[in-house]
Design a protein around this motif. Structure first.
Motif, PDB file in Angstrom:
ATOM      1  N   CYS A 460       0.684  -1.069   0.030  1.00  0.00           N
ATOM      2  CA  CYS A 460       0.113   0.107   0.007  1.00  0.00           C
ATOM      3  C   CYS A 460       0.832   1.298  -0.040  1.00  0.00           C
ATOM      4  N   ALA A 461       1.885   1.278   0.743  1.00  0.00           N
ATOM      5  CA  ALA A 461       2.925   2.471   0.955  1.00  0.00           C
ATOM      6  C   ALA A 461       3.572   2.651  -0.353  1.00  0.00           C
ATOM      7  N   TYR A 462       3.783   1.741  -1.171  1.00  0.00           N
ATOM      8  CA  TYR A 462       4.544   1.682  -2.515  1.00  0.00           C
ATOM      9  C   TYR A 462       3.631   1.500  -3.801  1.00  0.00           C
ATOM     10  N   SER A 463       2.494   1.719  -3.528  1.00  0.00           N
ATOM     11  CA  SER A 463       1.597   1.781  -4.539  1.00  0.00           C
ATOM     12  C   SER A 463       0.164   2.428  -4.595  1.00  0.00           C
ATOM     13  N   GLY A 464      -0.235   2.634  -3.404  1.00  0.00           N
ATOM     14  CA  GLY A 464      -1.482   3.699  -3.463  1.00  0.00           C
ATOM     15  C   GLY A 464      -2.566   2.566  -3.519  1.00  0.00           C
ATOM     16  N   LEU A 465      -2.592   1.223  -3.572  1.00  0.00           N
ATOM     17  CA  LEU A 465      -3.670   0.455  -3.808  1.00  0.00           C
ATOM     18  C   LEU A 465      -4.540   0.282  -2.515  1.00  0.00           C
ATOM     19  N   ARG A 466      -5.652  -0.167  -2.734  1.00  0.00           N
ATOM     20  CA  ARG A 466      -6.720  -0.194  -1.462  1.00  0.00           C
ATOM     21  C   ARG A 466      -6.475  -1.563  -0.900  1.00  0.00           C
ATOM     22  N   ARG A 467      -6.962  -1.673   0.132  1.00  0.00           N
ATOM     23  CA  ARG A 467      -6.708  -2.768   1.035  1.00  0.00           C
ATOM     24  C   ARG A 467      -7.191  -3.975   0.440  1.00  0.00           C
ATOM     25  N   ALA A 468      -8.559  -3.929  -0.119  1.00  0.00           N
ATOM     26  CA  ALA A 468      -9.075  -5.179  -0.543  1.00  0.00           C
ATOM     27  C   ALA A 468      -8.483  -5.458  -2.057  1.00  0.00           C
ATOM     28  N   GLU A 469      -7.978  -4.315  -2.623  1.00  0.00           N
ATOM     29  CA  GLU A 469      -7.334  -4.918  -3.884  1.00  0.00           C
ATOM     30  C   GLU A 469      -5.918  -5.510  -3.774  1.00  0.00           C
ATOM     31  N   ILE A 470      -5.185  -5.230  -2.557  1.00  0.00           N
ATOM     32  CA  ILE A 470      -4.190  -6.028  -2.248  1.00  0.00           C
ATOM     33  C   ILE A 470      -4.274  -7.407  -1.727  1.00  0.00           C
ATOM     34  N   ALA A 471      -5.120  -7.156  -0.699  1.00  0.00           N
ATOM     35  CA  ALA A 471      -5.564  -8.590   0.209  1.00  0.00           C
ATOM     36  C   ALA A 471      -6.291  -9.796  -1.107  1.00  0.00           C
ATOM     37  N   GLY A 472      -6.716  -9.051  -1.812  1.00  0.00           N
ATOM     38  CA  GLY A 472      -7.644 -10.050  -2.583  1.00  0.00           C
ATOM     39  C   GLY A 472      -6.698 -10.360  -4.018  1.00  0.00           C
ATOM     40  N   LEU A 473      -5.440 -10.043  -4.195  1.00  0.00           N
ATOM     41  CA  LEU A 473      -4.804 -10.231  -5.463  1.00  0.00           C
ATOM     42  C   LEU A 473      -4.453 -11.854  -5.712  1.00  0.00           C
ATOM     43  N   PRO A 474      -5.043 -12.179  -6.966  1.00  0.00           N
ATOM     44  CA  PRO A 474      -4.812 -13.609  -7.243  1.00  0.00           C
ATOM     45  C   PRO A 474      -3.300 -13.567  -7.759  1.00  0.00           C
ATOM     46  N   THR A 475      -2.632 -14.724  -7.682  1.00  0.00           N
ATOM     47  CA  THR A 475      -1.318 -14.965  -8.256  1.00  0.00           C
ATOM     48  C   THR A 475      -0.959 -14.695  -9.424  1.00  0.00           C
ATOM     49  N   ALA A 476      -2.110 -14.960 -10.548  1.00  0.00           N
ATOM     50  CA  ALA A 476      -2.205 -14.717 -11.861  1.00  0.00           C
ATOM     51  C   ALA A 476      -2.199 -13.094 -12.112  1.00  0.00           C
ATOM     52  N   ALA A 477      -2.272 -12.109 -11.053  1.00  0.00           N
ATOM     53  CA  ALA A 477      -2.609 -10.616 -11.229  1.00  0.00           C
ATOM     54  C   ALA A 477      -1.013 -10.198 -11.358  1.00  0.00           C
ATOM     55  N   ILE A 478      -0.049 -10.888 -10.855  1.00  0.00           N
ATOM     56  CA  ILE A 478       1.392 -10.298 -10.834  1.00  0.00           C
ATOM     57  C   ILE A 478       1.888 -10.600 -12.334  1.00  0.00           C
ATOM     58  N   LYS A 479       1.995  -9.646 -13.251  1.00  0.00           N
ATOM     59  CA  LYS A 479       2.413 -10.037 -14.510  1.00  0.00           C
ATOM     60  C   LYS A 479       3.865  -9.143 -14.959  1.00  0.00           C
ATOM     61  N   ASP A 480       3.918  -9.310 -16.229  1.00  0.00           N
ATOM     62  CA  ASP A 480       5.232  -8.559 -16.603  1.00  0.00           C
ATOM     63  C   ASP A 480       4.985  -8.023 -18.140  1.00  0.00           C
ATOM     64  N   ASP A 481       5.703  -6.804 -18.251  1.00  0.00           N
ATOM     65  CA  ASP A 481       5.430  -6.240 -19.537  1.00  0.00           C
ATOM     66  C   ASP A 481       6.736  -5.350 -20.009  1.00  0.00           C
ATOM     67  N   ASN A 482       7.421  -6.054 -20.941  1.00  0.00           N
ATOM     68  CA  ASN A 482       8.832  -5.881 -21.231  1.00  0.00           C
ATOM     69  C   ASN A 482       9.796  -5.585 -19.862  1.00  0.00           C
ATOM     70  N   GLY A 483       9.567  -6.605 -19.235  1.00  0.00           N
ATOM     71  CA  GLY A 483      10.723  -6.774 -17.978  1.00  0.00           C
ATOM     72  C   GLY A 483      10.244  -5.909 -17.016  1.00  0.00           C
ATOM     73  N   ILE A 484       8.876  -5.293 -16.895  1.00  0.00           N
ATOM     74  CA  ILE A 484       8.505  -4.776 -15.743  1.00  0.00           C
ATOM     75  C   ILE A 484       7.279  -5.257 -14.971  1.00  0.00           C
ATOM     76  N   ALA A 485       7.705  -5.680 -13.873  1.00  0.00           N
ATOM     77  CA  ALA A 485       6.577  -6.585 -13.108  1.00  0.00           C
ATOM     78  C   ALA A 485       5.533  -5.398 -12.672  1.00  0.00           C
ATOM     79  N   TYR A 486       4.149  -5.831 -12.673  1.00  0.00           N
ATOM     80  CA  TYR A 486       3.154  -5.093 -12.393  1.00  0.00           C
ATOM     81  C   TYR A 486       1.884  -5.666 -11.598  1.00  0.00           C
ATOM     82  N   PHE A 487       1.109  -5.060 -11.002  1.00  0.00           N
ATOM     83  CA  PHE A 487       0.077  -5.657 -10.231  1.00  0.00           C
ATOM     84  C   PHE A 487      -1.179  -5.291 -11.416  1.00  0.00           C
ATOM     85  N   ASP A 488      -2.012  -6.203 -12.054  1.00  0.00           N
ATOM     86  CA  ASP A 488      -2.832  -6.219 -12.856  1.00  0.00           C
ATOM     87  C   ASP A 488      -4.388  -6.023 -12.134  1.00  0.00           C
ATOM     88  N   ILE A 489      -4.677  -4.989 -11.755  1.00  0.00           N
ATOM     89  CA  ILE A 489      -6.202  -4.719 -10.858  1.00  0.00           C
ATOM     90  C   ILE A 489      -7.298  -5.005 -11.816  1.00  0.00           C
TER      91      ILE A 489
END
Length: 628
Positions: A460-489
């Motif tokens: 949360c401190a390094y992204s500004g995401l909401r509590r439920a958005e982070i706590a409910g993250l599926p493992t498949a929601a961590i993705k990569d675009d040209n070597g940049i890892a990101y949260f797919d909300i």
């Protein structure tokens, strides 16, 4: 019989009372009641009282019952009406964008709910064995949650005073009776549930296709169109396919006028067809809002509001609710405990119990916050408006929105934002420096437990995401675009996104990567976990991350102090991120809005601006300072 106690038995861990009697007119009559207790002594006391009281009940049953002819007539009427409704619903779905996954889920939930009500009675619930059975059949958590909400709403609707009166009126008209008794009302409810369950199951196995069937029948009867037509039919012969002269439009003054079709009373939707019971209105409103993508959490709030309104006012029929009832509702919201709704027991608490509990609490713990009070008033307004749009006759003087109270503070005054210094102080908690054990994670020790409590505040401190958005993250929601890892909300079956702007990509801060977040993701994937933080899912409440908020309150009090940190919460980190980025002149405003999931200010920004490049988003995220 349990230990020689008449009519007392056990079903699982819960006691139940059951009694059968042979009646001269109705054969075997069986009454069964769940005592809703696991305490044997309490069960014995209740069972004895029920046994005594049941004598009068069975005597009334023996004299007051439905005949088989009446039962069949009622079943036929309910089943036909339900099938007609389902056919209309199917037509609307086909002609209005097709039949999507959400429609299938709702249909499945209604079919299952009616079957449960028919088989288990109107107090049917989803117990643990049934949940396991549904999961074995392939039902997801979202499916089961939808079924539970549907079951609750259908049960309340069927038990409502409005629905009972409607059934009574229709039954008396159907059978030409003058009166009916309490037991016959119970029989009607049972027959109604059985008929609706059968209709849903019949419809799901082979939905009728009246338009297709009629078209096929007509085409088959036309024969060869090359050699004959309706106008060639010999005089005196009959043709089922020849329009009657009196139904044709007659030209007047050279102008051809269309025929005005006479209204079909069987297909017309009239206002009194809608049940005015507040839970029935909420059910219909929720079904429409689900298709609009509204979060289940929000839809549950409508049901919670409905329960509270009925508890405080004693009224369910919207046609009988007046301005004074709404005012009384607001008045009592100031008198219930602030903690109302935090316990599952509150759902069944009476008004007297709530007021008695308030009397035992200090003044500062009594009365809902103005924001919560206004939310309940808003829900009442929405339900009333929905009912009016359905044609239900609601008191025109009932205008709940005029009962809203003005907030004492602005939104930005009710909650503080963290500073970078405060966050550095926060992360000196044992959660991030070493704990005694995972259970006692707030007590100093030598081990850092990298679980959900550890990761969510950091993300949360390094992204500004909401509590439920982070706590409910599926493992498949961590993705990569040209070597940049990101949260797919994006929305999932278990957690919907708050708004359309919430659907976004947030690059993972390099500090989180250095702390081992990607290794945690990979470990969860190898373990077969669907979610990144399965320890943060509350199966009872069906929410993600509630325990994090509770722990954060303790951590803030422990590190920053209860007085200085009383307006700080996990959500304050989102405001911290927005504040840092919005004051950074190198980060475009549109990028800040995209990261914190805020809508644009005008049509150009909301409809025409596309998502920012991942490199630009990463630049913005990396501008956040290191706080741990």
């Amino acid at each position: 019989m349990l230990h020689s106690q008449p009519h007392l038995s056990k079903r699982g861990q819960t006691y139940q009372w059951r009694r059968k009697i042979r009646s001269q007119s109705t054969g075997i009559c069986d009454l069964q009641v769940s005592l809703r207790t696991r305490d044997r002594e309490k069960a014995i006391i209740i069972a004895r009282k029920l046994t005594v009281e049941s004598e009068q009940v069975f005597e009334a049953i023996d004299k007051n019952y439905l005949t088989k002819t009446e039962a069949r007539a009622w079943l036929s009427q309910v089943a036909q009406a339900e099938m007609a409704k389902l056919e209309r619903l199917q037509l609307i779905q086909k002609m209005d964008g097709g039949y999507d996954d959400e429609d299938r889920r709702l249909d499945w939930a209604h079919r299952k709910a009616w079957r449960l009500l028919a088989d288990r009675g109107l107090e049917a619930t989803l117990d643990a064995p049934l949940r396991l059975q549904l999961e074995a059949e392939g039902a997801s958590c979202g499916d089961i949650e939808c079924l539970e909400n549907t079951l609750d709403l259908l049960s309340r609707s069927l038990l409502s005073e409005g629905m009972s009166n409607r059934h009574r009126r229709e039954f008396l008209e159907l059978t030409d009776r003058d009166t009916m008794g309490a037991y016959e009302t119970l029989q009607l409810r049972q027959l109604t549930a059985a008929a609706k369950a059968a209709a849903w199951e019949r419809f799901s196995s082979a939905p009728p296709q009246p338009a297709q069937d009629m078209a096929a029948e007509i085409v088959e009867g036309l024969g060869s169109m090359l050699f004959a037509s309706p106008v060639d039919t010999p005089e005196g012969s009959k043709s089922d396919h020849t329009p009657r002269a009196e139904t044709m439009a007659k030209p007047e003054s050279g102008i051809s006028r269309p025929i005005e079709a006479s209204p079909d009373p069987d297909s017309a939707e009239v206002g009194h067809d809608y049940d005015p019971d507040i839970f029935a209105v909420i059910e219909r409103m929720s079904a429409a809002k689900r298709k609009e993508g509204i979060e289940e959490k929000t839809l549950r709030q409508y049901v919670t509001f409905g329960r509270l309104f009925v508890t405080l006012t004693g009224k369910r029929d919207l046609t009988k609710i007046h301005k004074s009832d709404a005012a009384r509702f607001r008045e009592l919201l100031y008198k219930v405990p602030k903690s109302w709704g935090k316990s599952s027991k509150d759902a069944n608490a009476t008004l007297k119990q709530l007021l008695d509990r308030s009397a035992s609490l200090p003044p500062e713990k009594v009365g809902l916050a103005i924001g919560t009070l206004n939310r309940h008033i808003d829900h009442l307004q929405q339900v009333v408006t929905w009912a009016q749009e359905e044609g239900i006759k609601v008191d025109p003087a009932l205008q709940p929105n005029k009962l809203r109270r003005r907030e004492k503070e602005r939104a930005n005054q009710r909650r503080d934002k963290f500073t970078a210094e405060q966050l550095r102080e926060l992360f000196t908690s044992p959660v991030w420096t070493g704990s005694k054990s995972e259970y006692h994670q707030l007590r100093p020790g030598s081990v850092i437990y990298r679980n959900g409590i550890f990761w969510v505040p950091l993300i949360c401190a390094y992204s500004g995401l909401r509590r439920a958005e982070i706590a409910g993250l599926p493992t498949a929601a961590i993705k990569d675009d040209n070597g940049i890892a990101y949260f797919d909300i994006d929305f999932t079956e278990e957690r919907r996104i708050k708004t359309q702007a919430s659907k976004r990509r947030i690059p993972i801060h390099s500090r989180l990567i250095a702390l081992g977040l990607l290794e945690h993701v990979e470990a969860q994937r190898k373990a077969g976990e669907r979610f990144l933080f399965p320890d943060l899912y509350d199966a009872t409440l069906k929410v993600f991350g509630r325990d994090v908020s509770r722990r954060m309150r303790q951590i803030i009090d422990q590190t920053i102090g209860p007085e200085e940190g009383k307006k700080l919460s996990l959500h304050s980190m989102k405001h911290y991120v927005q504040n840092i980025l919005s004051r950074d002149t190198t980060v475009p405003e549109v990028v800040v809005r995209e990261i914190v999931a805020h809508e644009g200010k005008d049509v150009h920004e909301t409809d025409y601006e596309k998502g920012s490049e991942i490199e630009l988003l990463r630049y913005a995220i990396e501008r956040l300072p290191i706080v741990y």
